[in-house]
Design a protein around this motif. Structure first.
Motif, PDB file in Angstrom:
ATOM      1  N   SER A  74       0.827  -1.210   0.000  1.00  0.00           N
ATOM      2  CA  SER A  74       0.000   0.000   0.000  1.00  0.00           C
ATOM      3  C   SER A  74       0.857   1.254   0.000  1.00  0.00           C
ATOM      4  CB  SER A  74      -0.930   0.004   1.216  1.00  0.00           C
ATOM      5  OG  SER A  74      -1.811  -1.110   1.178  1.00  0.00           O
ATOM      6  N   ALA A  75       2.029   1.147   0.618  1.00  0.00           N
ATOM      7  CA  ALA A  75       2.922   2.309   0.674  1.00  0.00           C
ATOM      8  C   ALA A  75       3.498   2.672  -0.687  1.00  0.00           C
ATOM      9  CB  ALA A  75       4.062   2.043   1.659  1.00  0.00           C
ATOM     10  N   THR A  76       3.413   1.763  -1.670  1.00  0.00           N
ATOM     11  CA  THR A  76       3.935   2.095  -2.999  1.00  0.00           C
ATOM     12  C   THR A  76       3.083   3.154  -3.693  1.00  0.00           C
ATOM     13  OG1 THR A  76       2.674   0.259  -3.977  1.00  0.00           O
ATOM     14  CG2 THR A  76       4.940  -0.194  -3.296  1.00  0.00           C
ATOM     15  N   GLY A  77       1.906   3.479  -3.141  1.00  0.00           N
ATOM     16  CA  GLY A  77       1.136   4.577  -3.717  1.00  0.00           C
ATOM     17  C   GLY A  77       1.905   5.881  -3.707  1.00  0.00           C
ATOM     18  N   LEU A  78       2.687   6.108  -2.667  1.00  0.00           N
ATOM     19  CA  LEU A  78       3.533   7.294  -2.611  1.00  0.00           C
ATOM     20  C   LEU A  78       4.596   7.251  -3.698  1.00  0.00           C
ATOM     21  CD1 LEU A  78       4.677   9.855  -1.320  1.00  0.00           C
ATOM     22  CD2 LEU A  78       5.879   8.401   0.327  1.00  0.00           C
ATOM     23  N   ALA A  79       5.200   6.093  -3.896  1.00  0.00           N
ATOM     24  CA  ALA A  79       6.242   5.973  -4.924  1.00  0.00           C
ATOM     25  C   ALA A  79       5.662   6.227  -6.315  1.00  0.00           C
ATOM     26  CB  ALA A  79       6.884   4.589  -4.856  1.00  0.00           C
ATOM     27  N   ARG A  80       4.483   5.695  -6.591  1.00  0.00           N
ATOM     28  CA  ARG A  80       3.869   5.918  -7.904  1.00  0.00           C
ATOM     29  C   ARG A  80       3.517   7.388  -8.108  1.00  0.00           C
ATOM     30  NH1 ARG A  80       1.390   1.018  -6.417  1.00  0.00           N
ATOM     31  NH2 ARG A  80      -0.493   2.105  -5.734  1.00  0.00           N
ATOM     32  N   ALA A  81       3.057   8.046  -7.041  1.00  0.00           N
ATOM     33  CA  ALA A  81       2.768   9.482  -7.153  1.00  0.00           C
ATOM     34  C   ALA A  81       4.048  10.275  -7.425  1.00  0.00           C
ATOM     35  CB  ALA A  81       2.089   9.974  -5.875  1.00  0.00           C
ATOM     36  N   LEU A  82       5.145   9.877  -6.798  1.00  0.00           N
ATOM     37  CA  LEU A  82       6.421  10.546  -7.055  1.00  0.00           C
ATOM     38  C   LEU A  82       6.895  10.313  -8.485  1.00  0.00           C
ATOM     39  CD1 LEU A  82       8.304   9.799  -3.712  1.00  0.00           C
ATOM     40  CD2 LEU A  82       7.751  12.069  -4.603  1.00  0.00           C
ATOM     41  N   ALA A  86       7.526  -6.124 -12.419  1.00  0.00           N
ATOM     42  CA  ALA A  86       7.951  -6.543 -11.089  1.00  0.00           C
ATOM     43  C   ALA A  86       9.183  -5.767 -10.633  1.00  0.00           C
ATOM     44  CB  ALA A  86       8.243  -8.045 -11.084  1.00  0.00           C
ATOM     45  N   ALA A  87      10.125  -5.521 -11.551  1.00  0.00           N
ATOM     46  CA  ALA A  87      11.331  -4.777 -11.179  1.00  0.00           C
ATOM     47  C   ALA A  87      10.989  -3.351 -10.764  1.00  0.00           C
ATOM     48  CB  ALA A  87      12.317  -4.772 -12.346  1.00  0.00           C
ATOM     49  N   SER A  88      10.075  -2.720 -11.499  1.00  0.00           N
ATOM     50  CA  SER A  88       9.674  -1.362 -11.148  1.00  0.00           C
ATOM     51  C   SER A  88       8.995  -1.314  -9.785  1.00  0.00           C
ATOM     52  CB  SER A  88       8.733  -0.802 -12.223  1.00  0.00           C
ATOM     53  OG  SER A  88       8.289   0.489 -11.887  1.00  0.00           O
ATOM     54  N   THR A  89       8.150  -2.307  -9.493  1.00  0.00           N
ATOM     55  CA  THR A  89       7.501  -2.370  -8.175  1.00  0.00           C
ATOM     56  C   THR A  89       8.524  -2.552  -7.068  1.00  0.00           C
ATOM     57  OG1 THR A  89       5.523  -3.325  -9.189  1.00  0.00           O
ATOM     58  CG2 THR A  89       5.765  -3.573  -6.805  1.00  0.00           C
ATOM     59  N   GLY A  90       9.552  -3.361  -7.328  1.00  0.00           N
ATOM     60  CA  GLY A  90      10.607  -3.546  -6.337  1.00  0.00           C
ATOM     61  C   GLY A  90      11.344  -2.261  -6.040  1.00  0.00           C
ATOM     62  N   SER A 149      12.175   2.473  -2.520  1.00  0.00           N
ATOM     63  CA  SER A 149      12.192   3.924  -2.310  1.00  0.00           C
ATOM     64  C   SER A 149      11.399   4.322  -1.075  1.00  0.00           C
ATOM     65  CB  SER A 149      11.645   4.639  -3.548  1.00  0.00           C
ATOM     66  OG  SER A 149      10.269   4.329  -3.740  1.00  0.00           O
ATOM     67  N   VAL A 150      10.254   3.666  -0.831  1.00  0.00           N
ATOM     68  CA  VAL A 150       9.453   3.988   0.351  1.00  0.00           C
ATOM     69  C   VAL A 150      10.187   3.566   1.618  1.00  0.00           C
ATOM     70  CG1 VAL A 150       7.272   3.576   1.529  1.00  0.00           C
ATOM     71  CG2 VAL A 150       7.305   3.825  -0.948  1.00  0.00           C
ATOM     72  N   LEU A 151      10.781   2.381   1.610  1.00  0.00           N
ATOM     73  CA  LEU A 151      11.560   1.945   2.767  1.00  0.00           C
ATOM     74  C   LEU A 151      12.758   2.873   3.002  1.00  0.00           C
ATOM     75  CD1 LEU A 151      11.533  -1.931   2.221  1.00  0.00           C
ATOM     76  CD2 LEU A 151      10.130  -0.579   3.795  1.00  0.00           C
ATOM     77  N   MET A 152      13.327   3.392   1.906  1.00  0.00           N
ATOM     78  CA  MET A 152      14.427   4.337   2.052  1.00  0.00           C
ATOM     79  C   MET A 152      13.953   5.623   2.729  1.00  0.00           C
ATOM     80  SD  MET A 152      16.720   6.219  -0.887  1.00  0.00           S
ATOM     81  CE  MET A 152      15.363   7.346  -1.206  1.00  0.00           C
ATOM     82  N   LEU A 153      12.736   6.075   2.402  1.00  0.00           N
ATOM     83  CA  LEU A 153      12.195   7.271   3.042  1.00  0.00           C
ATOM     84  C   LEU A 153      12.016   7.058   4.538  1.00  0.00           C
ATOM     85  CD1 LEU A 153       9.514   8.534   0.498  1.00  0.00           C
ATOM     86  CD2 LEU A 153      11.557   9.747   1.253  1.00  0.00           C
ATOM     87  N   VAL A 154      11.490   5.897   4.915  1.00  0.00           N
ATOM     88  CA  VAL A 154      11.324   5.602   6.340  1.00  0.00           C
ATOM     89  C   VAL A 154      12.677   5.526   7.026  1.00  0.00           C
ATOM     90  CG1 VAL A 154      10.460   3.901   7.990  1.00  0.00           C
ATOM     91  CG2 VAL A 154       9.138   4.411   5.928  1.00  0.00           C
ATOM     92  N   GLY A 155      13.633   4.855   6.391  1.00  0.00           N
ATOM     93  CA  GLY A 155      14.971   4.797   6.961  1.00  0.00           C
ATOM     94  C   GLY A 155      15.622   6.172   7.058  1.00  0.00           C
TER      95      GLY A 155
END
Length: 311
Positions: A103-111, A128-132, A137-143
């Motif tokens: 669900s957090a990939t919604g932010l990545a797609r908006a970016l 699949a590679a793009s989703t990965g 990227s979202v996990l990087m933002l949290v980190g």
């Protein structure tokens, strides 16, 4: 030229009017206000669930760190602690954790949509590679949020804590603004544009962070006292809107500065020539069709004579 642009140009020196017009056109084309609101809403619904999930998985010791990370008032921190009381890894199973991450990939797609619109680049192919890459990227933002908080606390041991904190956070902001589009779009954006974007974002965030250190705690406390938890949500979304606006604005400015005026004019001239060629081709086709429809009058009379019935 719109009336708003004309009013703005009335206060701008003559030599600066061309870049100002270009910048205003880009802001209107990108629709920066709408996209900033979209990014803010997506960030709120993507990053906070991940932080809460990580806090639940880590146990009670991390809840205080989560409250400090998001600068929660004392009353709201107690609510968060009560909500996560006794929560361990069983609160978020494997399936639940995957749902939160996907669900957090919604932010990545908006970016991705925002960067592609700002810089007019293709980006990565869907798959699949793009989703990965989006999940990464979202996990990087949290980190990034966790690491920047840790580094800010470590700067207290330096001889000049305030200056050290400014330098550390500026370098972190630069790295984030460079790495984020690189991960999401791939190698389609020149490094010079990425570095220019990162430098502009880091410079803007020096002032924004200084203002946020004063404004955000007071706004959160006031919202919590007046409206409770829902007030905190509105305050965070407003703050995320400011950050999203800065991210998009610096990307737009970098795109305008990175492309020289002559190159931009050549691109516009090429587009006009292509449009003109297309128009001439269409007119030529219409003339051919018109001539075919008109035909030869003599042939038309002969054709009508041949088809007269014999008496």
């Amino acid at each position: 030229m719109t009336s708003l642009t004309g009013k703005v140009l009335a206060f701008v020196p003559q030599r600066l009017r061309t870049p100002v017009v270009t910048m205003i056109d880009e802001l209107l084309r990108v629709q920066i206000f709408d996209r900033s609101m979209t990014l803010a809403a997506q960030a709120f619904t993507s990053i906070f669930p991940l932080l809460i999930m990580l806090s639940a998985l880590a146990g009670g010791g991390s809840r205080q760190h989560l409250g400090d990370l998001v600068r929660l008032p004392d009353t709201s921190a107690r609510l968060l602690d009560d909500a996560l009381d006794g929560s361990r890894s069983n609160a978020f199973g494997v399936v639940g954790g995957l749902i939160v991450i996907l669900s957090a990939t919604g932010l990545a797609r908006a970016l991705v949509r925002a960067y592609r619109t700002v810089w007019q680049v293709p980006g990565r192919r869907a798959g699949a590679a793009s989703t990965g890459w989006q999940i990464g990227s979202v996990l990087m933002l949290v980190g990034f949020l966790i690491v920047i908080r840790m580094l800010s606390s470590l700067t207290g041991m330096l001889p000049s804590p305030r200056a050290g904190q400014v330098v550390v956070t500026a370098l972190a902001d630069l790295a984030l603004a460079v790495a984020l589009p690189r991960i999401l779009l791939g190698p389609v954006v020149p490094w010079s544009r990425l570095l220019l974007t990162g430098g502009l974002f880091a410079a803007v965030m020096v002032g924004v962070r200084a203002g946020g250190a004063i404004y955000l705690p007071r706004a959160l406390q006031s919202s919590a006292d007046r409206y409770g938890t829902i007030g905190l949500a509105f305050t965070y979304i407003g703050w995320l809107y400011v950050l999203s606006f800065c991210l998009l604005l610096t990307a737009i400015v970098a795109g305008v500065l990175h492309v020289p005026d002559q190159e931009r004019q050549d691109q516009l001239a090429d587009a006009d020539e292509q449009a003109a060629d297309t128009g001439e081709h269409d007119q030529g086709g219409q003339r051919q069709v018109g001539q075919h429809d008109e035909g030869d009058p003599e042939q038309d009379r002969e054709h009508s004579h041949d088809h007269q019935p014999d008496l």
